[in-house]
Design a protein around this motif. Structure first.
Motif, mmCIF file in Angstrom:
data_model
loop_
_atom_site.group_PDB
_atom_site.id
_atom_site.type_symbol
_atom_site.label_atom_id
_atom_site.label_comp_id
_atom_site.label_asym_id
_atom_site.label_seq_id
_atom_site.Cartn_x
_atom_site.Cartn_y
_atom_site.Cartn_z
ATOM 1 N N GLY A 142 0.789 -1.227 0.000
ATOM 2 C CA GLY A 142 0.000 0.000 0.000
ATOM 3 C C GLY A 142 0.814 1.266 0.000
ATOM 4 N N ASN A 143 1.751 1.398 0.949
ATOM 5 C CA ASN A 143 2.524 2.635 1.056
ATOM 6 C C ASN A 143 3.384 2.885 -0.175
ATOM 7 O OD1 ASN A 143 1.944 1.759 4.002
ATOM 8 N ND2 ASN A 143 2.546 3.907 4.162
ATOM 9 N N SER A 144 4.020 1.844 -0.670
ATOM 10 C CA SER A 144 4.876 1.986 -1.845
ATOM 11 C C SER A 144 4.076 2.450 -3.054
ATOM 12 C CB SER A 144 5.565 0.653 -2.155
ATOM 13 O OG SER A 144 6.205 0.699 -3.415
ATOM 14 N N LEU A 145 2.961 1.808 -3.317
ATOM 15 C CA LEU A 145 2.163 2.132 -4.493
ATOM 16 C C LEU A 145 1.473 3.480 -4.352
ATOM 17 C CD1 LEU A 145 0.632 -1.399 -5.101
ATOM 18 C CD2 LEU A 145 2.636 -0.383 -6.200
ATOM 19 N N PHE A 146 1.049 3.806 -3.140
ATOM 20 C CA PHE A 146 0.396 5.076 -2.849
ATOM 21 C C PHE A 146 1.363 6.235 -3.113
ATOM 22 C CE2 PHE A 146 -1.470 7.841 0.704
ATOM 23 C CZ PHE A 146 -2.492 8.300 -0.106
ATOM 24 N N ASN A 147 2.593 6.111 -2.583
ATOM 25 C CA ASN A 147 3.607 7.150 -2.791
ATOM 26 C C ASN A 147 3.974 7.277 -4.265
ATOM 27 O OD1 ASN A 147 5.034 8.508 -0.273
ATOM 28 N ND2 ASN A 147 4.348 6.477 0.355
ATOM 29 N N ALA A 177 15.832 7.396 9.767
ATOM 30 C CA ALA A 177 16.040 8.772 10.236
ATOM 31 C C ALA A 177 16.437 9.639 9.053
ATOM 32 C CB ALA A 177 17.131 8.803 11.306
ATOM 33 N N GLY A 178 15.959 10.856 9.064
ATOM 34 C CA GLY A 178 16.321 11.772 7.988
ATOM 35 C C GLY A 178 15.416 11.693 6.781
ATOM 36 N N ARG A 179 14.508 10.713 6.770
ATOM 37 C CA ARG A 179 13.583 10.612 5.629
ATOM 38 C C ARG A 179 12.636 11.811 5.650
ATOM 39 N NH1 ARG A 179 10.134 5.237 4.055
ATOM 40 N NH2 ARG A 179 12.231 4.543 3.443
ATOM 41 N N LYS A 180 12.406 12.400 4.478
ATOM 42 C CA LYS A 180 11.548 13.577 4.391
ATOM 43 C C LYS A 180 10.130 13.240 4.832
ATOM 44 C CE LYS A 180 13.949 15.983 0.645
ATOM 45 N NZ LYS A 180 13.822 16.535 -0.735
ATOM 46 N N ALA A 181 9.537 14.210 5.511
ATOM 47 C CA ALA A 181 8.154 14.021 5.957
ATOM 48 C C ALA A 181 7.231 13.925 4.741
ATOM 49 C CB ALA A 181 7.732 15.189 6.840
ATOM 50 N N MET A 182 6.150 13.178 4.898
ATOM 51 C CA MET A 182 5.168 13.029 3.822
ATOM 52 C C MET A 182 4.536 14.388 3.520
ATOM 53 S SD MET A 182 1.797 10.534 3.775
ATOM 54 C CE MET A 182 2.731 9.027 4.010
ATOM 55 N N PRO A 183 4.460 14.799 2.252
ATOM 56 C CA PRO A 183 3.840 16.089 1.915
ATOM 57 C C PRO A 183 2.402 16.148 2.410
ATOM 58 C CG PRO A 183 4.926 15.118 -0.005
ATOM 59 C CD PRO A 183 4.926 14.069 1.062
ATOM 60 N N GLU A 184 1.973 17.344 2.820
ATOM 61 C CA GLU A 184 0.616 17.512 3.334
ATOM 62 C C GLU A 184 -0.426 17.113 2.293
ATOM 63 O OE1 GLU A 184 -0.753 18.249 6.306
ATOM 64 O OE2 GLU A 184 1.292 17.963 7.028
ATOM 65 N N GLU A 185 -0.100 17.386 1.005
ATOM 66 C CA GLU A 185 -1.034 17.031 -0.057
ATOM 67 C C GLU A 185 -1.252 15.520 -0.139
ATOM 68 O OE1 GLU A 185 1.243 20.717 -1.365
ATOM 69 O OE2 GLU A 185 1.678 18.792 -0.400
#
Length: 644
Positions: free
Chosen positions: A10-15, A75-83
């Motif tokens: 799910g997360n991989s395909l969603f992103n 650690a250091g991974r960018k936060a998920m965009p609000e959109e």
């Protein structure tokens, strides 16, 4: 044949869907691109794989055992965009409506859920398909498990079983874990062994098979590679632990909970409607129309139907069949013998089964469907003239869909419909001129009136399309009845919307009167002088031949002037004219390039004249002559009112 279990990351395909598509939003300003991309991909997977069991795994926010092993993990991974954040929960709601089991588990990642479920599926003798954008999943490939890695956004996938992994990487799926242990993974902040890349890692594993064996034989490894391995030994073993997908999570799996029995149509349609996924909504409608229908739909011959009493005065002796529906009762009668005065002040809804004549100008009306009150009159072609008095009565207002085509068709029968009151196709265009979705099916889906079999499903499309006369009459009647119900319901909503948005003048005073103007122009056609076109074609043909000879003489050889590749070789290699970079397909010879070169060589002016004349001849002389009517010497156009 083995049953099939499909597992989605799910997360991989969603992103991947989010970053592959431009930011889309509905009219409420809610971002929808990731949801749309995921839905499209899931539909494609369902269609291509036809799963018996299906699940989609998602990560949760809670820390996993990997985070407890090292605080640096991810650690250091960018936060998920609000959109993207705002789309997560609606996506999960959509997954539920698609009938796909949703799997989430605190302390573990989606990869681990997929790893555990794939092993469970293998143990149950299932064929397992994993769909993800993460190559880490290649460690799960086997004889019974295929991993589909998405590429080019999410529209294409690369298919791996154990053999395919070995053929591409020279490693077994299990050795793929050790490769990541050596290489590390920046996206997950898995350090691996500094300085060891894919090439060196594969070479080491082809010789020693595992991280453990590499360190058992460390004395046999020489130079800088040995030094790097010794320096980061602890990191290598930790990285392997972090990279290994868990396949024995402490969960109890019930196979029946993973069953895929198809989508929950009404729920999914409502979600698609909310996010304005018109194309997905139409596809859902077509798919569901093959199943037992709901809402508007009632079969043309339901079990235990009751024949309504015959009414000789009104139907000329034809039998009337009454059907009960959840929202509306419709009495179906064959034929029409009402006087116009009998239907004054009633809303009349009109649709017709229309086909063009073989010559393309006249229209054949196979049947006319009139909904007057709760009575559906079905008038066959021989009896259409019985409608003349009704349709030419100014006091009788008609509502329908694509009334221009209907108006033109009746003119073929010398019936001039006087009062075209409301066209749902035009109304939807006025209300939302950007959607491009104005068919009855689009309108039915947008406003959520229910699912019924569409015309394409009954008649087919393209070369496989059959004439209405050869189609199932009961299915056609059912379709037109339901389409009229859609028009009736939509008209009520649309009239309110037009008033609310101050669009009544545009619709009633401009668009509706324009129907007859455009229809008249289409029927009249445009006269052309066939002899003049023939003379021009010969004249232009001679000029083109002269230009061709001049160009060949200036080039010093004959070649295909219409081939950009051959022209590029002549201009830039043989004649040595200046050019930009050469592309994969050759040199560019478009108009901008030719204009730049216009003073560099006399051949350029000849080529530009050649192109202009060949375009004029093929499109506006020979092209017009080819579509002229042989009897009238006219070109008959179609004016599409639902575009700019």
């Amino acid at each position: 044949m083995k049953k099939k279990l499909v597992l989605l990351d799910g997360n991989s395909l969603f992103n991947r869907a989010f970053f592959a598509l431009p930011l889309l939003m509905n009219k409420k300003g809610f971002y929808t691109n990731a949801i749309y991309g995921f839905a499209t991909m899931a539909n494609n997977i369902i269609e291509s794989q036809k799963p018996d069991y299906m699940a989609v795994a998602f990560d949760l926010k809670a820390p996993t055992f990997r985070h407890k092993e090292t605080a640096d993990y991810k650690a250091g991974r960018k936060a998920m965009p609000e959109e993207l954040v705002m789309q997560v929960e609606p996506l999960k709601k959509m997954v539920d409506a698609m009938g796909i089991t949703r799997a989430e588990f605190e302390g573990y990642e989606a990869d681990d859920i997929i790893g555990t479920l794939s092993k469970y599926g293998e143990d149950k003798g299932l064929e397992v398909i994993i769909v993800t954008g993460d190559k880490d999943a290649l460690q799960l490939a086997s004889e019974n498990t295929r991993v589909l890695i998405t590429k080019k956004g999410f529209s294409e996938t690369e298919d791996f079983d154990a053999q395919a992994v070995f053929e591409k990487y020279g490693l077994t799926p299990h050795e793929f874990i050790d490769l990541k242990a050596l290489m590390g993974d920046k996206s997950d902040n898995i350090k691996g062994v500094a300085g060891i890349g894919e090439k060196t890692g594969i070479k080491l594993l082809q010789e020693y098979s595992s991280v453990e064996n590499i360190y058992k034989n460390i004395e046999n490894i020489k130079g800088s590679v040995k030094a790097k391995l010794e320096k980061d030994k602890e990191s290598a073993f930790l990285s392997k632990k972090l990279a290994t997908i868990v396949r024995d999570m402490p969960i109890i799996v019930d196979l029946e909970e993973l069953s895929f029995d198809g989508v929950h149509g009404d729920e999914l349609a409502e979600i698609y409607r909310e996010f304005e996924f018109t194309s997905l909504l139409n596809k859902l409608s077509r798919d569901l129309s093959q199943k037992p229908a709901t809402a508007n739909e009632v079969p043309a011959q339901p079990a235990g139907h009751q024949e309504a009493p015959e009414n000789q005065a009104k139907t000329g002796g034809s039998k009337a069949k009454a059907y009960e529906e959840s929202e509306i009762k419709i009495e179906i009668r064959e034929g029409f013998q009402m006087e116009a005065g009998e239907v004054k002040n009633k809303e009349i809804f009109l649709l017709a089964d229309i086909e063009k004549s073989p010559k393309g100008q006249a229209y054949i009306i196979n049947k006319v469907y009139l909904l007057i009150g709760d009575v559906l009159h079905i008038v066959s072609e021989p009896d259409i003239l019985s409608l003349k008095a009704l349709l030419e009565d100014e006091s009788v207002s008609l509502r329908g869909h694509d009334l221009k085509t209907i108006y033109k068709a009746f003119l073929s029968y010398k019936i001039d419909i006087k009062n075209l009151y409301f066209d749902t196709e035009l109304a939807e265009y006025v209300i939302d001129s950007n959607s491009g979705k104005y068919s009855i099916e689009d309108i039915n889906n947008k406003y959520g009136f229910g699912i019924y079999e569409n015309l394409e499903a009954i008649l087919g499309k393209g070369k496989a399309k059959i004439p209405s006369a050869l189609a199932d009459g009961d299915r056609l009647t059912s379709y037109y009845k339901n389409a009229l119900i859609t028009i009736k319901k939509a008209t009520e909503i649309m009239e309110q919307t037009l008033e609310k948005e101050d669009l009544e003048f545009v619709f009633f005073s401009i668009e509706m009167p324009l129907i007859k103007v455009l229809a008249g122009m289409e029927l009249e056609g445009f006269s052309l002088d066939r002899d003049l076109l023939k003379d021009l074609s010969e004249e232009f043909g001679q000029k083109i031949k002269e230009l061709e000879q001049n160009i060949h003489a200036l080039a010093g050889e004959a070649f295909n002037i219409n081939s950009p590749k051959q022209l590029g070789v002549i201009l830039f290699e043989k004649l040595g004219l200046p050019t930009g970079k050469k592309t994969k397909t050759g040199y560019s010879t478009n108009i901008e390039v030719l204009e730049f070169l216009s003073d560099k060589h006399p051949i350029i002016g000849e080529i530009m004249d050649y192109r202009q004349l060949t375009k004029l001849k093929s499109t506006y002389i020979d092209g017009l002559e080819s579509i002229m009517d042989k009897e009238t010497d006219k070109v008959y156009t179609t004016f599409i009112q639902t575009t700019t």
